[in-house]
Design a protein around this motif. Sequence first.
Motif, mmCIF file in Angstrom:
data_model
loop_
_atom_site.group_PDB
_atom_site.id
_atom_site.type_symbol
_atom_site.label_atom_id
_atom_site.label_comp_id
_atom_site.label_asym_id
_atom_site.label_seq_id
_atom_site.Cartn_x
_atom_site.Cartn_y
_atom_site.Cartn_z
ATOM 1 N N ASP A 107 0.848 -1.194 0.000
ATOM 2 C CA ASP A 107 0.000 0.000 0.000
ATOM 3 C C ASP A 107 0.881 1.241 0.000
ATOM 4 O O ASP A 107 2.056 1.197 0.396
ATOM 5 C CB ASP A 107 -0.901 0.036 1.240
ATOM 6 C CG ASP A 107 -1.843 -1.156 1.319
ATOM 7 O OD1 ASP A 107 -2.327 -1.594 0.262
ATOM 8 O OD2 ASP A 107 -2.068 -1.648 2.443
ATOM 9 N N LEU A 115 -5.600 13.761 -3.808
ATOM 10 C CA LEU A 115 -5.516 12.665 -2.858
ATOM 11 C C LEU A 115 -6.571 12.790 -1.772
ATOM 12 O O LEU A 115 -7.089 13.886 -1.517
ATOM 13 C CB LEU A 115 -4.125 12.656 -2.207
ATOM 14 C CG LEU A 115 -2.944 12.410 -3.147
ATOM 15 C CD1 LEU A 115 -1.635 12.574 -2.379
ATOM 16 C CD2 LEU A 115 -3.033 11.033 -3.789
ATOM 17 N N LEU A 132 -3.611 3.912 0.155
ATOM 18 C CA LEU A 132 -4.142 3.545 -1.145
ATOM 19 C C LEU A 132 -3.558 2.193 -1.525
ATOM 20 O O LEU A 132 -2.356 1.957 -1.370
ATOM 21 C CB LEU A 132 -3.775 4.593 -2.196
ATOM 22 C CG LEU A 132 -4.259 6.017 -1.927
ATOM 23 C CD1 LEU A 132 -3.835 6.946 -3.063
ATOM 24 C CD2 LEU A 132 -5.768 6.058 -1.740
ATOM 25 N N ARG A 133 -4.415 1.297 -2.003
ATOM 26 C CA ARG A 133 -3.956 -0.038 -2.369
ATOM 27 C C ARG A 133 -3.166 0.030 -3.671
ATOM 28 O O ARG A 133 -3.552 0.699 -4.637
ATOM 29 C CB ARG A 133 -5.150 -0.968 -2.532
ATOM 30 C CG ARG A 133 -4.784 -2.365 -3.034
ATOM 31 C CD ARG A 133 -5.960 -3.299 -3.102
ATOM 32 N NE ARG A 133 -6.372 -3.716 -1.756
ATOM 33 C CZ ARG A 133 -7.165 -4.762 -1.532
ATOM 34 N NH1 ARG A 133 -7.641 -5.464 -2.547
ATOM 35 N NH2 ARG A 133 -7.497 -5.082 -0.309
ATOM 36 N N LEU A 142 -2.892 3.231 -7.957
ATOM 37 C CA LEU A 142 -3.096 3.449 -6.530
ATOM 38 C C LEU A 142 -4.569 3.738 -6.333
ATOM 39 O O LEU A 142 -5.101 4.724 -6.863
ATOM 40 C CB LEU A 142 -2.229 4.611 -6.044
ATOM 41 C CG LEU A 142 -0.723 4.412 -6.267
ATOM 42 C CD1 LEU A 142 0.053 5.628 -5.772
ATOM 43 C CD2 LEU A 142 -0.225 3.151 -5.587
ATOM 44 N N GLY A 184 -8.272 3.741 -3.909
ATOM 45 C CA GLY A 184 -8.901 3.896 -2.604
ATOM 46 C C GLY A 184 -9.791 2.723 -2.261
ATOM 47 O O GLY A 184 -10.065 1.847 -3.101
ATOM 48 N N ASP A 185 -10.288 2.708 -1.041
ATOM 49 C CA ASP A 185 -11.135 1.609 -0.582
ATOM 50 C C ASP A 185 -12.419 1.479 -1.401
ATOM 51 O O ASP A 185 -12.978 0.386 -1.518
ATOM 52 C CB ASP A 185 -11.505 1.802 0.892
ATOM 53 C CG ASP A 185 -10.309 1.634 1.812
ATOM 54 O OD1 ASP A 185 -9.336 0.978 1.397
ATOM 55 O OD2 ASP A 185 -10.354 2.165 2.945
ATOM 56 N N TYR A 222 -6.516 7.010 -8.011
ATOM 57 C CA TYR A 222 -5.932 8.334 -7.794
ATOM 58 C C TYR A 222 -4.696 8.580 -8.658
ATOM 59 O O TYR A 222 -4.481 9.691 -9.126
ATOM 60 C CB TYR A 222 -5.575 8.511 -6.318
ATOM 61 C CG TYR A 222 -6.784 8.632 -5.429
ATOM 62 C CD1 TYR A 222 -7.340 9.873 -5.150
ATOM 63 C CD2 TYR A 222 -7.393 7.500 -4.892
ATOM 64 C CE1 TYR A 222 -8.465 9.987 -4.350
ATOM 65 C CE2 TYR A 222 -8.531 7.604 -4.086
ATOM 66 C CZ TYR A 222 -9.055 8.848 -3.821
ATOM 67 O OH TYR A 222 -10.177 8.961 -3.035
#
Length: 327
Positions: free
Chosen positions: A57, A112, A126-127, A146, A148-149, A154
């Motif tokens: 992450d 972000l 961010l994954r 990258l 988000g949940d 992003y």
Amino acid sequence: MPENPAAVLPAHETAADGDPTMTGPRRLPLGHPEQLAGLRRVPQVEVLPDGALHPGDWELGPWVQDLDGRPTGAAATVAVDNLTAVTLHWAAREQIRSVVTTQLQVNVLRPLPAFDPEDPADRPRLRMRGVPLMHDALGGVARGRLVGDDGTVYVEATGWFQSVPDRSADGAETFVATAALPLEDEERASMAALTAVVPESVPVPRPGERPVVQQTAAPSLRFRPEPRLDNAGAMTHGGIQTMRAVLAAQAALPDRQDYEVQAVEVAFTRPGLGEQVALTRVRHAGRSLRIVEVDLVGLDVATGEPQVGRPSIQAQISFRAADRPRG
């Protein structure tokens, strides 16, 4: 060309004790530059249902703040360089042992997620999602995102890599020792502090003043030599150098507070060593789009002058007019 330490050994192999900072049969640590820049390994590398690789992450914090204290997705260059290299190695583990990054392309798609840079407990992640695109015995290319949940993307990036002979990296002992350094004091650092910008070289913003399009490059930001930012090859990490180019491009815009990074494209041409200076040239200065070229060069040992014509990286950074209020 800078060697990517995360790609020296097959990154899909995790240390037996489950330490997420150690990878590969030689237990090569996650480098100090990656740790400082917010890259965080997961305990177990995961292949997602859609076939993408999730090796870690990207954690947000003060290190994503630009020259004026604004968070920017362009600070993800270290993370996406690592992500795309790890993804390529995972896909090509039967063909490739070592690679160097030759080109990195990064698109910043949106601002972000909000966070409090002064609160160590407020560190959104961010994954990292990697997808291999092509590989052969000569190298390959991978894409990284990258996310988000909620699935929002992003930052996205494409990394190109060249296969090189498997060899013991110079400076490996120093690299391992540096990787073990604590992060407590440095976790609050901005991008400029992280990349060792010489503060006196940062120009004061001049709101309302448009940049002048230049025919030749001019010296801009300077960067101190900082061994903690080296990779296992005893060279300045390529992602750190890319962050330096982003900051130098931003510094070239007197009205920089009205613009945010849109895209970064960088080619790695030779090793980055020691003290560096950015040579910048504003190519376009429109109202909605700005384009700045940056060569990052070392200094001549005898004269102390920039080594014009011998860049370690050549970058082009584009900016778009800010679509959010500026503080």
